[in-house]
Structure formats: structure tokens, C-alpha cells
Design a protein around this motif. Structure first.
Motif, PDB file in Angstrom:
ATOM      1  N   UNK A  84       9.409   1.844 -37.919  1.00 14.85           N
ATOM      2  CA  UNK A  84      10.299   1.946 -39.083  1.00 14.85           C
ATOM      3  C   UNK A  84      10.202   3.341 -39.699  1.00 14.85           C
ATOM      4  N   UNK A  85       8.990   3.857 -39.828  1.00 19.53           N
ATOM      5  CA  UNK A  85       8.784   5.201 -40.391  1.00 19.53           C
ATOM      6  C   UNK A  85       9.438   6.284 -39.524  1.00 19.53           C
ATOM      7  N   UNK A  86       9.560   6.005 -38.224  1.00 20.10           N
ATOM      8  CA  UNK A  86      10.215   6.952 -37.316  1.00 20.10           C
ATOM      9  C   UNK A  86      11.734   6.878 -37.428  1.00 20.10           C
ATOM     10  N   UNK A  87      12.238   5.929 -38.227  1.00 23.68           N
ATOM     11  CA  UNK A  87      13.673   5.839 -38.458  1.00 23.68           C
ATOM     12  C   UNK A  87      14.400   4.803 -37.624  1.00 23.68           C
ATOM     13  N   UNK A  88      13.664   3.981 -36.896  1.00 25.04           N
ATOM     14  CA  UNK A  88      14.307   2.959 -36.077  1.00 25.04           C
ATOM     15  C   UNK A  88      14.517   1.702 -36.920  1.00 25.04           C
ATOM     16  N   UNK A  89      15.761   1.293 -37.079  1.00 28.15           N
ATOM     17  CA  UNK A  89      16.101   0.092 -37.849  1.00 28.15           C
ATOM     18  C   UNK A  89      16.128  -1.090 -36.886  1.00 28.15           C
ATOM     19  N   UNK A  90      15.083  -1.878 -36.893  1.00 33.14           N
ATOM     20  CA  UNK A  90      14.924  -2.950 -35.905  1.00 33.14           C
ATOM     21  C   UNK A  90      15.154  -4.326 -36.522  1.00 33.14           C
ATOM     22  N   UNK A  91      15.598  -5.244 -35.656  1.00 32.16           N
ATOM     23  CA  UNK A  91      15.683  -6.660 -36.037  1.00 32.16           C
ATOM     24  C   UNK A  91      14.703  -7.487 -35.208  1.00 32.16           C
ATOM     25  N   UNK A  92      14.228  -6.930 -34.113  1.00 34.98           N
ATOM     26  CA  UNK A  92      13.195  -7.547 -33.271  1.00 34.98           C
ATOM     27  C   UNK A  92      12.376  -6.416 -32.677  1.00 34.98           C
ATOM     28  N   UNK A  93      11.074  -6.626 -32.544  1.00 32.42           N
ATOM     29  CA  UNK A  93      10.206  -5.567 -32.016  1.00 32.42           C
ATOM     30  C   UNK A  93       8.997  -6.176 -31.325  1.00 32.42           C
TER      31      UNK A  93
END
Length: 90
Positions: free
Chosen positions: A22-31
Motif C-alpha cells: 500500500x505504501x508503494x502505491x498499489x491499491x489492492x483488493x486482494x493480496x
């Protein structure tokens, strides 16, 4: 992991892998995340992940649409070879 002599999903600052992506800028819904140490080739680490139920489940999970792979060689660290796979869907 190699620099800090630790094999963990928890970062050296106490962060989780989802906090880091998230801090790297990836907006995830599953990880998901796979880590490994000590395997000197990509083929060896993938074979090990595929032989492990939890790791294989991450690799084969059809919900994930993105993949990031990291590799680090630390000559003086215990495992020497450090591998990370992060899986995501946004």
C-alpha cells in the motif's frame, strides 16, 4: 531480509506486507505473499513453493491478476539467497 538477517513476512520496521505494498502505491483488493531463503536458482525456489500447499495456493489463486517478484543476494547472510513474490488484485 538479507540485510537484517531475518526471514519473515513482517518488515524490519514491524510492517505487514500489505502495509508495504500500500505504501508503494498499489491499491489492492486482494493480496498474498510468498517468501523463501536459501534457494540459489529461480527453478529451485519455484519448485519449493509448488511443493508447499500454502505457497502453491497463492501461486494458483485465480483471484490474483498482478505479480511482483523480488530477489536479493546477501553473501554474508545465513540464507544468502532471498526471494519474495507479492500477488495482488486491484
Amino acid at each position: 531480509m538479507g540485510v537484517n538477517d531475518v526471514m519473515s513476512h513482517t518488515g524490519s520496521d514491524g510492517s505487514t506486507f500489505t502495509e508495504r505494498i500500500s505504501a508503494a502505491g498499489y491499491a489492492w483488493t486482494a493480496a498474498g505473499e510468498n517468501i523463501a531463503g536459501g534457494y540459489s536458482t529461480a527453478a529451485q525456489v519455484v519448485d519449493a513453493w509448488m511443493a508447499s500447499t500454502g505457497h502453491c495456493n497463492n501461486i494458483m489463486n485465480g483471484i490474483f491478476t498482478h505479480l511482483g517478484v523480488g530477489y536479493y543476494y546477501a553473501k554474508s547472510a545465513p540464507f544468502k539467497y532471498y526471494w519474495t513474490q507479492d500477488f495482488g488484485r486491484n
